[in-house]
Structures are given as structure tokens and as C-alpha cells.
Design a protein around this motif. Structure first.
Motif, short mmCIF file in Angstrom:
data_model
loop_
_atom_site.label_atom_id
_atom_site.label_comp_id
_atom_site.label_asym_id
_atom_site.label_seq_id
_atom_site.Cartn_x
_atom_site.Cartn_y
_atom_site.Cartn_z
N SER A 114 0.70 -0.99 0.29
CA SER A 114 -0.20 0.22 0.50
C SER A 114 1.02 1.11 -0.16
O SER A 114 0.11 2.52 -0.22
CB SER A 114 -0.67 0.27 1.44
OG SER A 114 0.10 -0.47 2.24
N MET A 115 1.77 1.38 0.46
CA MET A 115 2.73 2.40 0.28
C MET A 115 3.28 2.17 -0.68
O MET A 115 4.07 3.31 -1.05
CB MET A 115 4.00 3.03 1.88
CG MET A 115 3.27 2.98 2.87
SD MET A 115 2.33 4.53 2.81
CE MET A 115 0.46 4.04 3.90
N CYS A 154 -6.33 -5.95 0.17
CA CYS A 154 -7.42 -4.92 0.66
C CYS A 154 -7.30 -3.51 -0.87
O CYS A 154 -7.87 -2.88 -0.87
CB CYS A 154 -6.42 -4.10 1.93
SG CYS A 154 -6.97 -5.03 3.15
N HIS A 155 -5.63 -3.60 -1.58
CA HIS A 155 -5.33 -2.75 -1.80
C HIS A 155 -5.79 -2.91 -3.35
O HIS A 155 -5.35 -2.24 -4.87
CB HIS A 155 -3.95 -2.11 -1.70
CG HIS A 155 -4.30 -0.32 -0.85
ND1 HIS A 155 -4.88 0.70 -1.45
CD2 HIS A 155 -4.23 -1.08 0.40
CE1 HIS A 155 -4.32 1.28 -0.21
NE2 HIS A 155 -4.40 0.33 0.17
N SER A 156 -5.96 -4.38 -3.59
CA SER A 156 -5.87 -4.65 -5.48
C SER A 156 -7.16 -5.63 -5.26
O SER A 156 -7.72 -5.25 -6.50
CB SER A 156 -4.67 -6.29 -5.08
OG SER A 156 -5.38 -6.51 -4.31
N ILE A 196 8.64 8.75 -10.18
CA ILE A 196 7.11 8.06 -10.07
C ILE A 196 7.41 7.12 -10.91
O ILE A 196 8.25 7.07 -11.57
CB ILE A 196 6.21 9.36 -10.66
CG1 ILE A 196 4.79 8.83 -10.08
CG2 ILE A 196 6.26 9.62 -11.81
CD1 ILE A 196 3.91 9.92 -10.16
N LYS A 197 6.32 5.87 -10.09
CA LYS A 197 6.71 4.34 -10.85
C LYS A 197 5.11 4.08 -11.33
O LYS A 197 4.47 4.42 -11.08
CB LYS A 197 6.99 4.04 -9.60
CG LYS A 197 8.18 3.75 -9.47
CD LYS A 197 9.95 3.48 -10.48
CE LYS A 197 11.31 3.35 -9.33
NZ LYS A 197 11.48 4.52 -8.85
N SER A 198 5.59 3.68 -12.66
CA SER A 198 4.27 2.99 -13.24
C SER A 198 3.69 2.15 -11.95
O SER A 198 4.30 1.35 -11.28
CB SER A 198 4.90 1.85 -14.66
OG SER A 198 5.44 3.05 -15.43
N THR A 199 2.13 1.46 -12.35
CA THR A 199 1.74 0.59 -11.26
C THR A 199 1.14 0.37 -12.11
O THR A 199 -0.28 0.86 -12.77
CB THR A 199 1.35 1.46 -10.46
OG1 THR A 199 0.09 0.88 -9.24
CG2 THR A 199 0.36 3.27 -10.46
N ALA A 200 0.13 -1.20 -11.41
CA ALA A 200 -1.05 -1.76 -11.96
C ALA A 200 -2.55 -1.58 -11.22
O ALA A 200 -3.11 -1.74 -11.70
CB ALA A 200 -0.87 -3.25 -11.92
N SER A 201 -1.62 -0.74 -10.45
CA SER A 201 -2.80 -0.79 -9.53
C SER A 201 -3.27 0.81 -9.00
O SER A 201 -3.00 1.42 -10.27
CB SER A 201 -2.44 -0.75 -7.39
OG SER A 201 -1.45 0.42 -7.15
N ALA A 202 -4.17 1.55 -8.14
CA ALA A 202 -4.08 3.21 -7.98
C ALA A 202 -3.42 3.75 -7.35
O ALA A 202 -4.11 5.19 -7.03
CB ALA A 202 -5.53 3.38 -7.55
N ILE A 203 -2.70 3.58 -7.20
CA ILE A 203 -1.66 4.27 -6.16
C ILE A 203 -0.12 4.19 -7.07
O ILE A 203 0.09 4.06 -7.26
CB ILE A 203 -1.09 2.95 -4.60
CG1 ILE A 203 -2.61 2.63 -3.80
CG2 ILE A 203 -0.20 4.21 -3.69
CD1 ILE A 203 -1.97 2.23 -3.32
N ILE A 215 0.15 9.80 -4.29
CA ILE A 215 -1.37 9.76 -4.68
C ILE A 215 -2.01 9.07 -5.25
O ILE A 215 -1.24 7.56 -5.83
CB ILE A 215 -0.59 10.61 -5.94
CG1 ILE A 215 0.24 12.08 -5.62
CG2 ILE A 215 -1.27 11.32 -6.87
CD1 ILE A 215 1.60 11.61 -6.16
N GLN A 216 -2.97 9.25 -4.48
CA GLN A 216 -4.73 8.29 -5.18
C GLN A 216 -5.39 8.53 -6.11
O GLN A 216 -6.18 9.65 -5.81
CB GLN A 216 -5.22 7.47 -4.12
CG GLN A 216 -3.95 6.60 -3.28
CD GLN A 216 -4.68 6.59 -2.09
OE1 GLN A 216 -4.58 7.57 -0.82
NE2 GLN A 216 -4.75 5.00 -1.39
N LEU A 217 -5.83 7.73 -7.30
CA LEU A 217 -6.21 8.38 -8.49
C LEU A 217 -7.57 7.58 -8.00
O LEU A 217 -7.71 6.31 -7.30
CB LEU A 217 -5.51 8.01 -9.54
CG LEU A 217 -4.94 8.82 -10.49
CD1 LEU A 217 -5.34 9.85 -10.36
CD2 LEU A 217 -3.47 8.50 -9.79
N SER A 218 -8.58 8.89 -8.68
CA SER A 218 -9.49 7.86 -8.52
C SER A 218 -10.93 7.98 -9.04
O SER A 218 -10.36 8.75 -10.53
CB SER A 218 -10.53 8.33 -7.23
OG SER A 218 -12.22 8.08 -7.14
N ALA A 219 -11.80 7.47 -10.21
CA ALA A 219 -12.12 7.06 -10.66
C ALA A 219 -13.30 8.48 -10.63
O ALA A 219 -14.22 8.89 -11.67
CB ALA A 219 -13.43 6.25 -11.19
#
Ligand SMILES: *Cc1c(COP(=O)(O)O)cnc(C)c1O
Length: 395
Positions: free
Chosen positions: A183-184, A210-212, A318-325, A367-371
Motif C-alpha cells: 500500500s505504500m 485490501c488495495h488490489s 514516480i513509478k508505473s503501477t498496476a494499482s491506483a497508487i 497520490i491515489q487516483l480515483s474514478a
């Protein structure tokens, strides 16, 4: 009597402040949305909620909760086994098991409770828990509460996991435990390799989704689906307030004997209030909605890709992510806080994360993205990041 410890506590608090590690809470006076209103009247863009799919304030969920308020009222005033189980609780547990294709599910007030009390009822001193070093605090505490031997492997490092499995080879039962998405950070646990090693060394696998869940994509069943290994793990834990916009609650799901024993022995289940029926009703609705559309997930992923690409292009670490974090690495606790404070003046709400939430020297802005975000929200955030970066760099 108190004066001695009071002096000591004050010193502890001062040292937290001196080290720039003191956490303040900002007061929000509006619903949890893309734009939120703060107590001082400021309206800011929210990039730090786990409201990935914009469900915190979703009309369908509010409606389901309102209906349950009428039919089942507000609170349960009881633990599950006394008089705290309604038809809604049972239906929700069943929905979850159906959704995952698992054998049974147990609800908790929070995933912190689920993780905190999954180990102790199942394992004892002859057994071994092998835990990823970046696992969530609730897993770490759960492991501490259990008498099993403890092994810690470096984050997602499969050589180290194998070495620890070899060290633990004489244990009666072995359980590997990992977060699905850390999560971090941004990284996904290599579940395919983890189950391979589990098979080789005869260990069970537990994954905290939880985060996936509903974020790491195929149909939303988390990393076990992403790697197509759902049938090769024994325990899944999950919270319903992240992607699912839930008020609160978590659960443990999978093997029926495990769940049955948890109902008998897991202390927060036995000694803590059951979730309010309104929350259970909204939870049932969430699972119905999941079955019907992928629109929100698609938007979330488009937003995340857009944001990361633009930020990289500007030269951010900043790293690429398959999550929204997204973790914007700054490596300095004070800088992460200064940066976040300056961003707030630009109407962007993010939080600097630093020790003990992340390791020392690993301070960052998460930074957490959202719909819930629109492209113009993202553009505004990106230019604010650029502006503050230049400003702090010049200083
Ligand atoms: C948020 C989180 C938890 C705790 O969930 P709650 O339901 O808030 O108690 C547990 N594990 C992970 C990985 C989390 O991110």
C-alpha cells in the motif's frame, strides 16, 4: 502519580515533532468526493482517499443503506454469536463467498481485526509464519499475537522467501503471508512465484487484497485473479472501505474449516460488536453492482495511466503501477511535508508519508487516483506538482 509519566509523554511528543514526524488531522466538512471542503472553507482536489471507484458517496449504496435503516434500524448492540447476526450479515457473507468462489466467509468490523486475529486461532509454537517485510501493520500485529515461529523475507524477494522456507522446513504447518498490492509502494506481490514455492515447500498462502481488490484488473477479484492462482491460496483477507467505498468492515474468506474455527476462536469476532445492518446492506449492493459494469474500473485505469505518464514526462521519480497508487519519491520526511503543504495552497490535497508509515529515507507523497477524477482535475494536479517542484528546488 501522573506527573512523572506526563513529563515523559510530553518529551516523547516533542521528539516526534522535532523529527518532523508529527501527524496532524485535517477536518473535512463535505462528503468524500473528488473535490472536498475543509473546515477553513477551502475547497481542494482530493488525491489521498482510497475512494478508487467513487463509491463512497454513490446513490445506489446510499439508497440500500437507507432502506436497511428502515427495515433493520441503526445498531446491533451485540456480538455475532449472542444476538448480532441478521439476515443481512449472512447474505453478505454468502455474496462474498459466491463472488470469490470460496467456501465460506467471516465478517469483521475492520480488516485490521481480520488480519490481527487470523493467525492465533490457527497456528501455534510448532508452526511457522513467513511474512513479507512490507506487509501491512495489521498483519505484523497479527503475527505478533501468535505463538508460531516468525520469518520475514525481503519485499517480494523470492530467493529470500525460499531461504526462509528452507529455514522453516521442520515446522508442522507453514503459512506464507503477503499483501496483494503493497500500500505504500506500487508493486504487486509475485503471486505466481509465491504459490510455486508454497507447493514446493508444502506451505499455505494467505493474501491481503485490501488495495488490489477491484483495482488490479481482470474482473476485480484482486491479485489471485490477476495471476490466476485463486485456487492455490488458503486464506484471503479484504477490507470493504477502499475500492468499495464502504463505511467500514473487512472479512476473511476461503477454506471452510479455517473460517469455522475463526468463528469459534477469533477474539474480535467473539468480543466486538457486529457491523451495523446499514453497512451490510450497502455491502450486498456493492457486490450486485460489481457483477453488472466495469465502467468505473476502466475510468480509474485511464486516469492512472494518464497521470503517471505525464508526471514521468516532467521528470518526476514516480513509478508505473498496476494499482491506483502512485508513490512520488522524495526520500526526506520534511520535504514530503513541505511539498504537501505547498500543494494544499494550490488546492491539491495529498499527504506526505514518512517514518514509521514507510521506512526512514523512503519519504514520499502518495497520490491515489480515483474514478471520481476528471481529466481537468488531473491536469490541475500535474501543473501544481510542477510548480511546487520548481519552487522548492529553487529554495
Ligand atoms: C487498509 C488496510 C488494512 C486495514 O483495513 P481496515 O478495514 O481499515 O482495518 C489491512 N491491510 C491492508 C493491506 C490495508 O491496506
Amino acid at each position: 502519580m501522573y506527573s512523572n509519566i506526563k513529563h515523559y509523554l510530553q518529551k516523547e511528543l516533542d521528539s516526534i515533532k522535532e523529527a518532523w514526524l508529527y501527524k496532524n488531522e485535517r477536518i473535512i466538512v463535505s462528503p468524500q468526493e473528488a473535490e472536498i471542503k475543509l473546515e477553513n472553507g477551502q475547497t481542494v482536489l482530493n488525491f489521498c482517499a482510497n475512494n478508487y471507484l467513487w463509491l463512497s458517496n454513490h446513490p445506489e449504496l446510499k439508497k440500500a443503506a437507507e432502506e436497511a435503516l428502515k427495515s433493520h434500524w441503526y445498531g446491533m448492540s451485540s456480538v455475532r454469536f449472542i444476538c448480532g447476526t441478521t439476515d443481512l450479515h449472512k447474505k453478505l457473507e454468502q455474496k462474498i463467498s459466491e463472488f470469490f468462489g470460496t467456501e465460506d466467509t467471516i465478517l469483521y468490523a475492520a480488516c485490521f481485526d481480520a488480519n490481527g486475529w487470523v493467525f492465533e486461532p490457527l497456528l501455534s509454537a510448532e508452526d511457522a509464519i513467513i511474512s513479507d517485510s512490507l506487509n501491512h501493520a495489521s498483519i505484523i500485529d497479527g503475527v505478533r499475537l501468535c505463538k508460531a515461529q516468525r520469518y520475514r523475507y525481503e519485499n517480494a524477494n523470492m530467493e529470500d522467501l525460499e531461504a526462509k522456507l528452507i529455514e522453516a522446513k521442520d515446522a508442522r504447518f507453514k503459512l506464507i503471508v503477503t499483501d496483494g498490492v503493497f500500500s505504500m509502494d506500487w508493486n504487486i506481490a509475485p503471486m505466481d512465484k509465491i504459490v510455486e514455492l508454497a507447493n514446493k515447500y508444502d506451505a499455505m498462502v494467505m493474501v491481503d487484497e485490501c488495495h488490489s481488490a477491484w483495482v488490479v484488473w481482470a474482473t476485480g477479484r484482486g491479485v489471485t485473479e490477476y495471476f490466476n492462482i485463486r485456487w492455490q491460496v488458503e486464506i484471503i483477507t479484504w477490507t470493504l472501505w477502499k475500492a468499495f467505498g464502504g463505511a467500514i468492515w473487512g472479512f476473511t474468506t476461503w477454506k471452510k474449516e479455517i473460517i469455522e474455527l475463526l468463528r469459534q476462536r477469533s477474539r474480535p469476532y467473539l468480543f466486538s460488536n457486529s457491523i451495523p445492518p446499514v453497512v451490510a446492506a450497502a455491502g450486498i449492493k456493492v457486490f450486485d453492482m460489481m457483477a453488472s459494469t466495469a465502467e468505473l474500473q476502466d475510468k480509474l485505469h485511464q486516469n492512472t495511466e494518464y497521470f503517471v505518464e505525464k508526471m514521468k514526462w516532467l521528470g518526476f521519480d514516480i513509478k508505473s503501477t498496476a494499482s491506483a497508487i502512485c508513490a512520488l519519491m522524495l526520500y526526506d520526511a520534511k520535504l514530503s511535508q513541505d511539498f504537501a503543504r505547498e500543494l494544499l495552497d494550490e488546492w491539491i490535497y495529498v499527504i506526505g508519508f514518512y517514518y514509521p508509515v514507510v521506512p526512514k529515507e523512503q519519504a514520499r507523497i502518495r497520490i491515489q487516483l480515483s474514478a471520481a477524477h476528471e481529466i481537468h482535475h488531473l491536469d490541475k494536479a500535474i501543473s501544481a506538482f510542477e510548480k511546487i517542484w520548481k519552487k522548492l528546488w529553487v529554495i
